[in-house]
Design an enzyme around this catalytic site. Structure first.
Site, PDB file in Angstrom:
ATOM      1  N   ASP A  72      24.181  14.796  31.513  1.00 28.43           N
ATOM      2  CA  ASP A  72      25.223  13.919  32.067  1.00 28.43           C
ATOM      3  C   ASP A  72      26.558  14.628  32.243  1.00 28.43           C
ATOM      4  OD1 ASP A  72      23.371  11.844  31.990  1.00 28.43           O
ATOM      5  OD2 ASP A  72      23.937  11.289  29.945  1.00 28.43           O
ATOM      6  N   HIS A 105      21.446  11.056  38.036  1.00 29.43           N
ATOM      7  CA  HIS A 105      22.481  11.870  38.671  1.00 29.43           C
ATOM      8  C   HIS A 105      23.302  10.977  39.600  1.00 29.43           C
ATOM      9  CE1 HIS A 105      19.955  15.747  37.937  1.00 29.43           C
ATOM     10  NE2 HIS A 105      20.306  15.119  36.839  1.00 29.43           N
TER      11      HIS A 105
HETATM   12  P1  GDP Z   1      24.553  14.178  35.641  1.00 30.25           P
HETATM   13  O1  GDP Z   1      23.363  13.588  34.970  1.00 30.25           O
HETATM   14  O2  GDP Z   1      24.901  15.516  35.094  1.00 30.25           O
HETATM   15  O3  GDP Z   1      24.443  14.182  37.141  1.00 30.25           O
HETATM   16  O4  GDP Z   1      25.790  13.224  35.289  1.00 30.25           O
HETATM   17  P2  GDP Z   1      25.785  11.615  35.332  1.00 30.25           P
HETATM   18  O5  GDP Z   1      25.824  11.167  36.728  1.00 30.25           O
HETATM   19  O6  GDP Z   1      24.722  11.063  34.459  1.00 30.25           O
HETATM   20  O7  GDP Z   1      27.150  11.311  34.582  1.00 30.25           O
HETATM   21  C1  GDP Z   1      28.369  11.769  35.034  1.00 30.25           C
HETATM   22  C2  GDP Z   1      29.279  10.559  35.271  1.00 30.25           C
HETATM   23  O8  GDP Z   1      30.613  11.006  35.415  1.00 30.25           O
HETATM   24  C3  GDP Z   1      28.967   9.827  36.553  1.00 30.25           C
HETATM   25  O9  GDP Z   1      29.213   8.458  36.369  1.00 30.25           O
HETATM   26  C4  GDP Z   1      29.936  10.439  37.561  1.00 30.25           C
HETATM   27  O10 GDP Z   1      30.232   9.561  38.628  1.00 30.25           O
HETATM   28  C5  GDP Z   1      31.138  10.638  36.690  1.00 30.25           C
HETATM   29  N1  GDP Z   1      32.016  11.749  37.041  1.00 30.25           N
HETATM   30  C6  GDP Z   1      31.678  12.980  37.498  1.00 30.25           C
HETATM   31  N2  GDP Z   1      32.761  13.779  37.570  1.00 30.25           N
HETATM   32  C7  GDP Z   1      33.806  13.030  37.137  1.00 30.25           C
HETATM   33  C8  GDP Z   1      35.197  13.296  36.934  1.00 30.25           C
HETATM   34  O11 GDP Z   1      35.698  14.390  37.143  1.00 30.25           O
HETATM   35  N3  GDP Z   1      35.969  12.277  36.443  1.00 30.25           N
HETATM   36  C9  GDP Z   1      35.470  11.050  36.181  1.00 30.25           C
HETATM   37  N4  GDP Z   1      36.306  10.112  35.704  1.00 30.25           N
HETATM   38  N5  GDP Z   1      34.161  10.756  36.363  1.00 30.25           N
HETATM   39  C10 GDP Z   1      33.346  11.744  36.820  1.00 30.25           C
HETATM   40  P1  IMO Z   2      20.587  14.083  33.160  1.00 29.26           P
HETATM   41  O1  IMO Z   2      19.798  14.861  34.173  1.00 29.26           O
HETATM   42  C1  IMO Z   2      21.270  12.821  29.039  1.00 29.26           C
HETATM   43  C2  IMO Z   2      17.870  13.034  26.297  1.00 29.26           C
HETATM   44  C3  IMO Z   2      17.503  11.653  25.797  1.00 29.26           C
HETATM   45  C4  IMO Z   2      16.947  11.994  24.425  1.00 29.26           C
HETATM   46  C5  IMO Z   2      16.212  13.314  24.699  1.00 29.26           C
HETATM   47  C6  IMO Z   2      14.725  13.165  24.934  1.00 29.26           C
HETATM   48  O2  IMO Z   2      21.035  12.769  33.644  1.00 29.26           O
HETATM   49  O3  IMO Z   2      21.668  14.911  32.577  1.00 29.26           O
HETATM   50  P2  IMO Z   2      13.293  12.239  26.966  1.00 29.26           P
HETATM   51  O4  IMO Z   2      13.265  10.877  27.597  1.00 29.26           O
HETATM   52  O5  IMO Z   2      13.621  13.330  27.919  1.00 29.26           O
HETATM   53  O6  IMO Z   2      12.059  12.539  26.173  1.00 29.26           O
HETATM   54  O7  IMO Z   2      14.485  12.155  25.894  1.00 29.26           O
HETATM   55  O8  IMO Z   2      16.813  13.877  25.852  1.00 29.26           O
HETATM   56  N1  IMO Z   2      17.954  13.176  27.765  1.00 29.26           N
HETATM   57  C7  IMO Z   2      19.088  13.094  28.462  1.00 29.26           C
HETATM   58  N2  IMO Z   2      20.343  12.829  28.068  1.00 29.26           N
HETATM   59  N3  IMO Z   2      21.028  13.118  30.332  1.00 29.26           N
HETATM   60  C8  IMO Z   2      19.782  13.403  30.742  1.00 29.26           C
HETATM   61  O9  IMO Z   2      19.488  13.775  32.016  1.00 29.26           O
HETATM   62  C9  IMO Z   2      18.737  13.391  29.790  1.00 29.26           C
HETATM   63  N4  IMO Z   2      17.417  13.622  29.852  1.00 29.26           N
HETATM   64  C10 IMO Z   2      16.955  13.502  28.606  1.00 29.26           C
HETATM   65  O10 IMO Z   2      18.636  10.815  25.703  1.00 29.26           O
HETATM   66  O11 IMO Z   2      17.995  12.261  23.533  1.00 29.26           O
HETATM   67 MG    MG Z   3      22.838  11.837  33.954  1.00 26.17          MG
END
Ligand code: GDP
Ligand code: IMO
Ligand code: MG
Length: 433
Positions: free
Chosen positions: A18, A46
């Site tokens: 994340d 994502h």
């Molecule tokens: P990923 O799994 O690595 O793609 O990340 P996620 O989408 O799960 O989580 C990142 C969150 O942060 C999302 O809700 C994005 O919209 C948000 N986000 C990304 N960059 C920024 C930033 O620079 N500032 C803020 N406030 N939110 C951001």
């Molecule tokens: P993105 O791509 C955050 C974490 C789960 C748990 C561990 C194992 O959005 O960054 P699983 O279901 O994979 O067996 O869970 O890994 N986990 C993530 N945490 N972002 C993710 O993906 C994750 N993918 C798995 O929360 O701790």
């Molecule tokens: Mg994510």
């Protein structure tokens, strides 16, 4: 960084997921031809904000949002086909058509209903020792891949009679196992599952192909590939905080095997991290702030899971962990996200190392039991005030914020090429380095 000059590039998270990989992949996509998912599955979430619209993708590569690009699901992905098609339908309702621009490897392993059931049953049985999985069937699917005899790949869908027979055998085994291990009394029905999956197969028949050959030919033709890492390096099955990890190779090391390209393919590797650190699920998190500062970050950063909605644990930026994952992946550029979220704090901390009960550690170690016991070594820098979301140049950042990112850069040892100050594509600062 000149985005137009990047060669084949991967985008990976440096902490526990994340980090904002989706935003960075979306930002880079216009400079590439093919966007490739190579690991993980529906555990990923994502998020992309573009033109006032928010998209959260779990299985489809972020590249599907950009017209004219090819999106590919590689053999290393644990594919929940049913959910992927739900994503396709949801995008269609918003006017984004996923058609021949999506290619799915015939070697991707299918996440089946019994994998998701097994994930839930196994976590429940573990009680306080549970991993805190996303319940998307990831671990059981990869376990079956390694077992081979109980695995089903996308290509198997192209042979319906054999698929039905295979599924009958596996579901019978799973039902017996669940009954014996978990006292489960709700057996799954193999023929219903087969009907459902073969109906899904009808919708993707034209998308299934030998992606290894496709990549080989694309690279020969001068096309540029962007690899979209899922999860985060510290969740890596071999190099993360085992056993509190996911079941795939989440770092850049996963690209060659998970996509099916030579190890020499990558020329750049962008490590994505927030200006602080988060984690969902159980496991060690040395710089965690289980207090009002952690709560402040969670609320300002909307730190609630994209996939499960769970509140994310928040903590200071862990530079020692980022240094470890940077070395592991061979990161060439850093992208620091959520700098805006840290505004308003009197001081900001950085974890620069760890102290174990018997003395300092040389750095991050990939052993959950050791990392559970360590205390973070913290350094504090002055915080900054003000709304950074409209800042578009590094020089316009508050002095303290510049100082903070400079300190991160020197501790991690890699240049920061991208700074993000908001979720939108436009809320991004790109440095020419
Ligand atoms: P990923 O799994 O690595 O793609 O990340 P996620 O989408 O799960 O989580 C990142 C969150 O942060 C999302 O809700 C994005 O919209 C948000 N986000 C990304 N960059 C920024 C930033 O620079 N500032 C803020 N406030 N939110 C951001
Ligand atoms: P993105 O791509 C955050 C974490 C789960 C748990 C561990 C194992 O959005 O960054 P699983 O279901 O994979 O067996 O869970 O890994 N986990 C993530 N945490 N972002 C993710 O993906 C994750 N993918 C798995 O929360 O701790
Ligand atoms: Mg994510």
């Amino acid at each position: 960084m000149d985005l137009g000059k990047l060669g084949h590039t991967c985008v990976v998270g440096l902490h526990w997921g994340d980090e904002g990989k989706g935003k960075i992949v979306d930002l880079l996509t216009e400079h590439f031809d093919i966007v490739v998912r190579y690991n993980g599955g529906g555990n990923a979430g994502h998020t992309v904000h573009v033109n006032g619209q928010k998209f959260a993708l779990h299985l489809l590569p972020v590249g599907v949002l950009s017209p004219g690009k090819t999106a590919t699901i590689g053999p290393g992905v644990a594919l929940d086909l049913h959910r992927m098609l739900e994503e396709v339908s949801a995008l269609a309702e918003r006017g984004i058509i996923v058609g021949p621009n999506l290619k799915i490897s015939d070697r991707s392993h299918l996440v089946m209903p019994y994998h998701k059931k097994q994930d839930l049953l196994s976590e429940a049985a573990l009680g306080n020792s549970k991993i805190g999985t996303t319940a998307r069937g990831i671990g059981p699917c990869y376990a079956d891949k390694m077992l081979r005899a109980t695995a089903i790949r996308v290509g198997d869908l192209l042979h319906p009679d054999k698929f039905r027979e295979q599924l009958r055998r596996i579901v019978d085994l799973k039902n017996k196992t669940f009954a014996a291990l978990y006292n489960d009394r709700e057996p799954l029905n193999a023929s219903e599952i087969a009907d459902q999956y073969l109906a899904c197969a009808d919708r993707v028949r034209g998308n299934i192909c030998d992606t290894t050959r496709f990549f080989f030919e694309a690279i020969q033709a001068g096309k540029r590939l962007l690899f979209e890492g899922a999860n985060g390096a510290l969740l890596d099955i071999d190099h993360g905080t085992f056993p509190f990890v996911t079941s795939s190779t989440t770092s850049a090391l996963g690209v060659p095997a998970g996509a099916g390209v030579p190890a020499s393919t990558l020329t750049s590797c962008i490590g994505v991290t927030k200006a602080y650190t988060t984690r969902v699920g159980a496991g060690p998190f040395p710089s965690e702030l289980d207090n009002e500062i952690g709560q402040y970050i969670r609320e300002r950063g909307h730190e609630y899971g994209t996939t499960t909605g769970r509140p994310r644990r928040c903590g200071w930026f862990d530079a020692a962990a980022a240094q470890y994952s940077t070395r592991l992946s061979g990161i060439t550029h850093l992208a620091i996200m959520h700098l805006d979220t840290l505004s308003g704090l009197d001081r900001v901390g950085i974890c620069t190392g760890y102290r174990a009960p018997d003395g300092p550690l040389p750095g991050f170690v990939s052993d959950g039991a050791t990392m559970e016991q360590v205390q973070p070594v913290l350094e504090y820098l002055p915080g900054w005030k003000g709304d950074l979301r409209n800042v578009r140049s590094f020089d316009d950042l508050p002095r303290e914020a510049r100082h903070y990112v400079d300190r991160i850069e020197s501790l991690v040892g890699v240049r920061i090429a991208i700074l993000s100050v908001g979720p939108d594509r436009t809320q991004t600062l790109i440095r020419s380095i």
